[in-house]
Design an enzyme around this catalytic site. Structure first.
Site, PDB file in Angstrom:
ATOM      1  N   ASP A 113      -5.099   4.257  -0.533  1.00 25.38           N
ATOM      2  CA  ASP A 113      -4.851   5.657  -0.180  1.00 25.38           C
ATOM      3  C   ASP A 113      -5.344   6.525  -1.353  1.00 25.38           C
ATOM      4  O   ASP A 113      -6.538   6.782  -1.467  1.00 25.38           O
ATOM      5  CB  ASP A 113      -3.344   5.791   0.093  1.00 25.38           C
ATOM      6  N   ASP A 169       5.107   0.205   5.898  1.00 20.57           N
ATOM      7  CA  ASP A 169       6.450   0.713   6.155  1.00 20.57           C
ATOM      8  C   ASP A 169       6.548   2.216   5.979  1.00 20.57           C
ATOM      9  O   ASP A 169       5.718   2.853   5.346  1.00 20.57           O
ATOM     10  CB  ASP A 169       7.438   0.090   5.168  1.00 20.57           C
TER      11      ASP A 169
HETATM   12  P1  IMP Z   1      -2.113   4.554  -3.217  1.00 23.42           P
HETATM   13  O1  IMP Z   1      -1.493   4.128  -4.510  1.00 23.42           O
HETATM   14  O2  IMP Z   1      -1.934   6.029  -2.954  1.00 23.42           O
HETATM   15  O3  IMP Z   1      -3.540   4.103  -3.015  1.00 23.42           O
HETATM   16  O4  IMP Z   1      -1.262   3.935  -2.051  1.00 23.42           O
HETATM   17  C1  IMP Z   1      -1.115   2.622  -1.884  1.00 23.42           C
HETATM   18  C2  IMP Z   1       0.271   2.292  -1.384  1.00 23.42           C
HETATM   19  O5  IMP Z   1       0.932   3.422  -0.779  1.00 23.42           O
HETATM   20  C3  IMP Z   1       0.141   1.269  -0.295  1.00 23.42           C
HETATM   21  O6  IMP Z   1       0.193  -0.034  -0.829  1.00 23.42           O
HETATM   22  C4  IMP Z   1       1.274   1.602   0.629  1.00 23.42           C
HETATM   23  O7  IMP Z   1       2.430   0.900   0.232  1.00 23.42           O
HETATM   24  C5  IMP Z   1       1.512   3.078   0.452  1.00 23.42           C
HETATM   25  N1  IMP Z   1       0.873   3.876   1.532  1.00 23.42           N
HETATM   26  C6  IMP Z   1      -0.153   4.719   1.421  1.00 23.42           C
HETATM   27  N2  IMP Z   1      -0.471   5.281   2.608  1.00 23.42           N
HETATM   28  C7  IMP Z   1       0.388   4.746   3.502  1.00 23.42           C
HETATM   29  C8  IMP Z   1       0.585   4.916   4.925  1.00 23.42           C
HETATM   30  O8  IMP Z   1      -0.117   5.678   5.635  1.00 23.42           O
HETATM   31  N3  IMP Z   1       1.589   4.202   5.472  1.00 23.42           N
HETATM   32  C9  IMP Z   1       2.392   3.357   4.769  1.00 23.42           C
HETATM   33  N4  IMP Z   1       2.239   3.159   3.451  1.00 23.42           N
HETATM   34  C10 IMP Z   1       1.250   3.847   2.821  1.00 23.42           C
HETATM   35 MG    MG Z   2       4.827   0.962   1.014  1.00 21.11          MG
END
Ligand code: IMP
Ligand code: MG
Length: 192
Positions: A113, A169
């Site tokens: 994300d 989740d």
């Molecule tokens: P990042 O650190 O923003 O890249 O996000 C990674 C983590 O955020 C993932 O491993 C998920 O646990 C959580 N995450 C990000 N987007 C979503 C979503 O749309 N649904 C559920 N979990 C998300």
């Molecule tokens: Mg999560």
């Protein structure tokens, strides 16, 4: 690979899930293709699969059973503080136990994300001196990227929706849905 909503939400989940973004069949088909790609790149070399808890459990179980090469499996526990839909402060809840020095590592996460999670995990893993690290994620949400991170293997590129199911989740719920669905915003706005 991009996706468009295709099939109706099972009645049981209609109050909380507004649409099915990716069906279980689409996921299964895509995972088989990703596995072939990974096999080609790793050329039969034994890999260490390092999977991030908890969101990867279902994806991981399906992915590794499609990989026809020797592997060892270990986990890193990461959790972002708070139960919301925004990534908060990251805490490590489980450290890696296998020695990855000189090894080929496949780092698995559920969704890329903002990239903050992987940009915290990667330096930790690199410090253990693996031969190389390839990143594999089920979902990629490029619109929200804040860190310069790219996945080597990404199952589906999705728009900026908060999605649940197939391991993902909201506040630890919905991981058991067999599909990837878009959560109704009222679930996280009114906290029903
Ligand atoms: P990042 O650190 O923003 O890249 O996000 C990674 C983590 O955020 C993932 O491993 C998920 O646990 C959580 N995450 C990000 N987007 C979503 C979503 O749309 N649904 C559920 N979990 C998300
Ligand atoms: Mg999560």
């Amino acid at each position: 690979m991009s996706v468009k909503p295709t099939s109706p939400v099972p009645v049981r989940w209609r109050k909380e899930v507004q649409s099915v973004l990716i069906t279980d069949e689409q996921i299964a088909r895509r995972i088989k293709k990703m596995a072939r790609e990974i096999e080609r790149d790793f050329r039969g070399r034994e890999m260490v699969v390092v999977s991030l808890l908890n969101g990867t459990v279902i994806f991981l179980a399906d992915l590794i059973r499609q990989l026809n090469l020797p592997l060892r499996l270990d986990f890193i526990g990461v959790s972002s503080y708070g139960a919301g839909t925004k990534s908060g402060e990251l805490v490590f809840t489980k450290e890696l136990r296998l020695d990855v020095r000189g090894r080929d590592v496949l780092l698995v996460d559920d969704i890329l994300d903002t990239g903050k999670t992987l940009s915290r995990v990667l330096p930790k893993l690199k410090a253990l001196k693996p031969r190389r690290i390839k990143i594999c994620v089920l979902l990629d949400k490029p619109a929200r990227r804040a860190e310069k991170i790219k996945a080597d293997y990404a199952g589906f590129s999705i728009p900026d929706f908060f999605v649940v199911g197939y391991g993902l989740d909201y506040a630890e719920r919905y991981r058991n849905l067999p599909f990837v669905g878009v959560l109704h915003p009222h679930v996280y706005k009114n906290k029903i």
